[in-house]
Design an enzyme around this catalytic site. Structure first.
Site: not given
Length: 297
Positions: A140, A153
């Site tokens: 990501s 995250y």
């Protein structure tokens, strides 16, 4: 780097019930790939499998469960005879201030995104070593830059990036290629779930261009599939992410300064912010059975 034909190859895609995983499965299938779908939503997996162009099957399993994933790997090998490609895509997310975060949700993000990716690779690497195959680890933008309110995250995606880079050096001499796929905010259930909270949505909109946009899923997945075809070490779902590599060393200091300003701006609105797993995939994970199961079509 030239592309290789995917016709007749066998791919495993985790987190395949929706979003990136579901569309990856469809686009790989359209190229003649036989697809093994793995996820926590058996009904959705069955529907995805039924829509694929090529031979496919599906398994209901928790990617963090070593025994369950080992059984899946054995059954996939028995079903298809080999494994050429593994896309470690399964992931969940939570947001909000760390100090007020739900400890179980925070831990679960690390378990699914990082530990689950390693469990997936451990289960399927023997087959990939036989086929001299390719592992694509989905990371990501969060691996490239830290972000306030996204500590779990960011930690998990930074972790899978480092793990995949390490693994590449270990298995490359045996013919297995390892790639890392980077995605910015992409139109998935996860991102839409995060946007349901006003504060998280407004914080994201205040990010500098082009990181403040939500990008369509299709073109991003097309780039990931091209990365699979090229067995690429790095794959960027949005064009501008490649440029982030050159400046990532400066970003923690910048985000540390700007983040303080934004936290002051939102002040009391941060109190009571929902901190559970977001999106339909997060809901499915929260409802998962406590014991490992594998279910085939």
């Amino acid at each position: 780097m030239s592309r290789v034909s995917l016709e007749g190859r066998v791919a495993v895609v985790t987190g395949a019930a929706r979003g990136v995983g579901e569309l990856m499965a469809r686009k790989l299938s359209a190229r003649g790939v036989k697809v093994a779908l793995v996820g926590l939503e058996p009904d959705e997996l069955k529907q995805v499998s039924a829509r694929l162009h090529s031979d496919s099957d599906h398994w209901h399993a928790d990617v963090t469960d070593h025994e369950a994933m080992a059984r899946v790997a054995a059954e996939v090998k028995e079903r298809f005879g080999k494994v050429d490609i593994v896309v470690a895509n399964a992931g969940v997310a939570t947001g909000g201030p760390f100090v007020e975060s739900d400890p179980e949700s925070w831990r679960r993000v690390i378990e699914v995104n990082l530990i689950g990716s390693a469990v997936t690779a451990r289960a399927f690497l023997p087959a990939l070593l036989e086929s001299r195959g390719y592992l694509l680890q989905i990371a990501s933008l969060a691996a490239l830059t830290p972000a306030p309110m996204m500590s779990a995250y960011c930690a998990s995606k930074s972790g899978v990036e480092a793990y995949a880079h390490s693994l590449r050096g270990e298995v490359g001499h045996r013919g297995v290629k390892v790639g890392v796929g980077y995605l910015s905010w992409t139109d998935t259930d996860m991102v839409r779930g995060a946007d349901q909270d006003d504060v998280m949505r407004e914080l994201r909109q205040r990010l500098p261009w082009p990181s403040n946009k939500t990008y369509p899923l299709g073109p991003a997945v097309d780039r990931l599939v091209e990365g699979v075809e090229r067995r690429s070490a790095h794959v960027y779902g949005q064009w501008w992410l490649r440029g982030m590599q050159g400046v990532r060393g400066y970003l923690p200091a910048v985000i540390g300064t700007v983040g303080q300003r934004e936290m002051r701006r939102f002040g009391d609105r941060l109190e009571g912010l929902r901190t559970g797993l977001v999106g339909a995939g997060g809901a499915a994970d929260e409802q998962r059975p406590t014991s490992a199961t594998t279910v085939r079509k």
